[in-house]
Design a protein around this motif. Structure first.
Motif, PDB file in Angstrom:
ATOM      1  N   SER A  75       0.810  -1.222   0.000  1.00  0.00           N
ATOM      2  CA  SER A  75       0.000   0.000   0.000  1.00  0.00           C
ATOM      3  C   SER A  75       0.842   1.271   0.000  1.00  0.00           C
ATOM      4  O   SER A  75       0.332   2.339  -0.350  1.00  0.00           O
ATOM      5  N   ILE A  76       2.124   1.177   0.354  1.00  0.00           N
ATOM      6  CA  ILE A  76       3.011   2.348   0.279  1.00  0.00           C
ATOM      7  C   ILE A  76       2.995   2.921  -1.139  1.00  0.00           C
ATOM      8  O   ILE A  76       3.074   4.137  -1.344  1.00  0.00           O
ATOM      9  N   ARG A  77       2.844   2.046  -2.121  1.00  0.00           N
ATOM     10  CA  ARG A  77       2.791   2.489  -3.510  1.00  0.00           C
ATOM     11  C   ARG A  77       1.355   2.466  -4.059  1.00  0.00           C
ATOM     12  O   ARG A  77       0.919   3.419  -4.697  1.00  0.00           O
ATOM     13  N   SER A  78       0.608   1.410  -3.757  1.00  0.00           N
ATOM     14  CA  SER A  78      -0.709   1.254  -4.382  1.00  0.00           C
ATOM     15  C   SER A  78      -1.735   2.266  -3.874  1.00  0.00           C
ATOM     16  O   SER A  78      -2.699   2.577  -4.581  1.00  0.00           O
ATOM     17  N   LYS A  79      -1.537   2.791  -2.668  1.00  0.00           N
ATOM     18  CA  LYS A  79      -2.489   3.747  -2.099  1.00  0.00           C
ATOM     19  C   LYS A  79      -1.999   5.192  -2.180  1.00  0.00           C
ATOM     20  O   LYS A  79      -2.634   6.092  -1.621  1.00  0.00           O
ATOM     21  N   ILE A 126      -2.536  12.763   2.289  1.00  0.00           N
ATOM     22  CA  ILE A 126      -1.534  13.358   3.184  1.00  0.00           C
ATOM     23  C   ILE A 126      -0.114  12.989   2.788  1.00  0.00           C
ATOM     24  O   ILE A 126       0.744  13.854   2.610  1.00  0.00           O
ATOM     25  N   PHE A 127       0.160  11.684   2.644  1.00  0.00           N
ATOM     26  CA  PHE A 127       1.529  11.207   2.509  1.00  0.00           C
ATOM     27  C   PHE A 127       1.806  10.566   1.148  1.00  0.00           C
ATOM     28  O   PHE A 127       0.935   9.931   0.555  1.00  0.00           O
ATOM     29  N   THR A 128       3.059  10.693   0.722  1.00  0.00           N
ATOM     30  CA  THR A 128       3.597   9.923  -0.387  1.00  0.00           C
ATOM     31  C   THR A 128       4.631   8.943   0.169  1.00  0.00           C
ATOM     32  O   THR A 128       5.040   9.053   1.337  1.00  0.00           O
ATOM     33  N   VAL A 149       7.153   9.266   3.784  1.00  0.00           N
ATOM     34  CA  VAL A 149       7.335   8.253   4.820  1.00  0.00           C
ATOM     35  C   VAL A 149       8.805   7.823   4.888  1.00  0.00           C
ATOM     36  O   VAL A 149       9.372   7.655   5.970  1.00  0.00           O
ATOM     37  N   ARG A 150       9.431   7.681   3.716  1.00  0.00           N
ATOM     38  CA  ARG A 150      10.843   7.291   3.691  1.00  0.00           C
ATOM     39  C   ARG A 150      11.717   8.355   4.361  1.00  0.00           C
ATOM     40  O   ARG A 150      12.691   8.038   5.041  1.00  0.00           O
ATOM     41  N   ALA A 151      11.370   9.623   4.176  1.00  0.00           N
ATOM     42  CA  ALA A 151      12.154  10.698   4.788  1.00  0.00           C
ATOM     43  C   ALA A 151      12.107  10.612   6.309  1.00  0.00           C
ATOM     44  O   ALA A 151      13.119  10.838   6.987  1.00  0.00           O
ATOM     45  N   TYR A 152      10.946  10.281   6.868  1.00  0.00           N
ATOM     46  CA  TYR A 152      10.854  10.107   8.314  1.00  0.00           C
ATOM     47  C   TYR A 152      11.701   8.921   8.778  1.00  0.00           C
ATOM     48  O   TYR A 152      12.386   8.996   9.802  1.00  0.00           O
ATOM     49  N   VAL A 197      -1.337   5.233   2.800  1.00  0.00           N
ATOM     50  CA  VAL A 197      -0.207   4.414   2.369  1.00  0.00           C
ATOM     51  C   VAL A 197       0.213   3.428   3.456  1.00  0.00           C
ATOM     52  O   VAL A 197       0.861   2.426   3.165  1.00  0.00           O
ATOM     53  N   LEU A 198      -0.164   3.672   4.701  1.00  0.00           N
ATOM     54  CA  LEU A 198       0.197   2.761   5.788  1.00  0.00           C
ATOM     55  C   LEU A 198      -0.863   1.687   6.049  1.00  0.00           C
ATOM     56  O   LEU A 198      -0.793   0.982   7.053  1.00  0.00           O
ATOM     57  N   LEU A 199      -1.810   1.545   5.138  1.00  0.00           N
ATOM     58  CA  LEU A 199      -2.848   0.530   5.316  1.00  0.00           C
ATOM     59  C   LEU A 199      -2.251  -0.849   5.569  1.00  0.00           C
ATOM     60  O   LEU A 199      -2.655  -1.563   6.496  1.00  0.00           O
ATOM     61  N   ASP A 200      -1.285  -1.253   4.756  1.00  0.00           N
ATOM     62  CA  ASP A 200      -0.722  -2.596   4.900  1.00  0.00           C
ATOM     63  C   ASP A 200       0.080  -2.767   6.172  1.00  0.00           C
ATOM     64  O   ASP A 200       0.232  -3.896   6.666  1.00  0.00           O
ATOM     65  N   ASP A 201       0.604  -1.681   6.731  1.00  0.00           N
ATOM     66  CA  ASP A 201       1.265  -1.794   8.037  1.00  0.00           C
ATOM     67  C   ASP A 201       0.268  -2.319   9.066  1.00  0.00           C
ATOM     68  O   ASP A 201       0.575  -3.218   9.864  1.00  0.00           O
ATOM     69  N   ALA A 202      -0.937  -1.748   9.053  1.00  0.00           N
ATOM     70  CA  ALA A 202      -1.968  -2.150  10.006  1.00  0.00           C
ATOM     71  C   ALA A 202      -2.448  -3.575   9.738  1.00  0.00           C
ATOM     72  O   ALA A 202      -2.585  -4.381  10.666  1.00  0.00           O
TER      73      ALA A 202
END
Length: 309
Positions: free
Chosen positions: A183-187, A193-195, A199-202, A239-244
């Protein structure tokens, strides 16, 4: 629930200007504070305190039970955010659950990279136990990076031989700093809010050249055996959907009682928008019920732990 509310929120979030050059951490903090800060709700008293050697904000709703305690770890990519930016969200959760809450001002990257935040979370948790809080009376919650940090804190507590709390709730947890979720890419187009680059920068600021798959940095790769009942809430448009989703799957595979809620059409930490988004209020009510139900389960006669509405 209101489709119009969701669409208005999406449009509002997309309207935020994006800079051509990356902002400094200080600029990010100022912008985050200006955009996200909401005061504690009416009827919730706040006071400054110290927990685990770090500044903290205590939030006590009117009529809160004297026994149950909520330890909250705020979001912000481990770089921005504070108990003040999250006073509204934490106060709302505390008020609905009828619990006294403490939100910890853990150290932020890049000045204090991994594992400073985990050390601070563990120190806060350890002090609550050492000061006499029964783990059956203690629950944890966190959003985004604070969601990942909540789980990392409990993993560190387990390794230190400390007992686990009654339950933990995480909102849109950032649980994989390797950014391996699809989801980082697909969402990316659905997320207002985020690309992936954001997220990679954080992750770069927090972990640098370190091991991003370390279980205390990315709990999705941890053995979660022995952790308490877990509620995971996430929006489908992030983009963090798959993390959850992967975190919940990992927890279930490791024998943890876990509930996963995916809100269609909702953005990252949509709970921040309580009072103007029906889904946010409903999610906070469910989170409060989850926490109080597990506190009461530890004390079958604990009528005082009924949620406040």
């Amino acid at each position: 629930m209101s489709r119009q509310q969701r669409e208005a929120l999406d449009a509002m979030l997309r309207s935020a200007p994006r800079r051509e050059t990356p902002p400094t951490p200080e600029e990010q903090r100022d912008g985050f504070t200006a955009a996200l800060t909401r005061p504690a709700p009416e009827g919730v008293v706040t006071r400054r305190t110290v927990l685990g050697g770090r500044p903290a904000l205590e939030l006590e709703p009117a009529g809160a039970s004297g026994r149950g305690r909520l330890l909250y770890l705020h979001g912000g990519g481990y770089v921005v955010g504070s108990p003040d930016t999250h006073a509204g969200l934490v106060g709302e959760l505390a008020r609905r659950a009828g619990l006294r809450a403490t939100s910890v001002d853990y150290r932020l990257a890049p000045e204090h990279p991994f594992p400073a935040a985990v050390d601070d979370g563990l120190a806060a948790y350890r002090e609550l136990l050492a000061s006499g809080t029964d783990p059956r009376d203690l629950v944890l919650a966190g959003d985004s990076a604070g969601g990942g940090l909540s789980l990392a804190t409990l993993l560190a507590a387990r390794e230190a031989g400390l007992p686990q709390p009654a339950a933990v709730v995480v909102f849109s947890p950032w649980a994989d700093l390797t950014l391996a979720g699809a989801s980082i890419r697909s969402k990316e187009s659905a997320d207002p809010i985020f690309t992936e680059a954001d997220v990679r920068a954080y992750a770069d600021l927090y972990v640098g050249a370190g091991d991003r798959a370390h279980p205390l940095a990315s709990p999705v790769f941890a053995d979660l055996t022995g952790l308490p009942p877990l509620l995971v809430q996430v929006g489908a448009n992030e983009v963090l959907l798959d993390d959850a989703v992967r975190l919940a799957g990992r927890a279930g595979a490791d024998g943890v009682e876990v509930t996963l809620e995916v809100g269609p059409g909702l953005p990252h930490v949509f709970q921040h928008h309580y009072g103007r988004l029906d889904e946010a209020d409903a999610a906070l009510d469910r989170a409060a019920r989850f926490l109080t139900a597990h506190l009461s389960a530890g004390h079958p006669d604990a009528g005082a732990l009924a949620p406040v509405h």
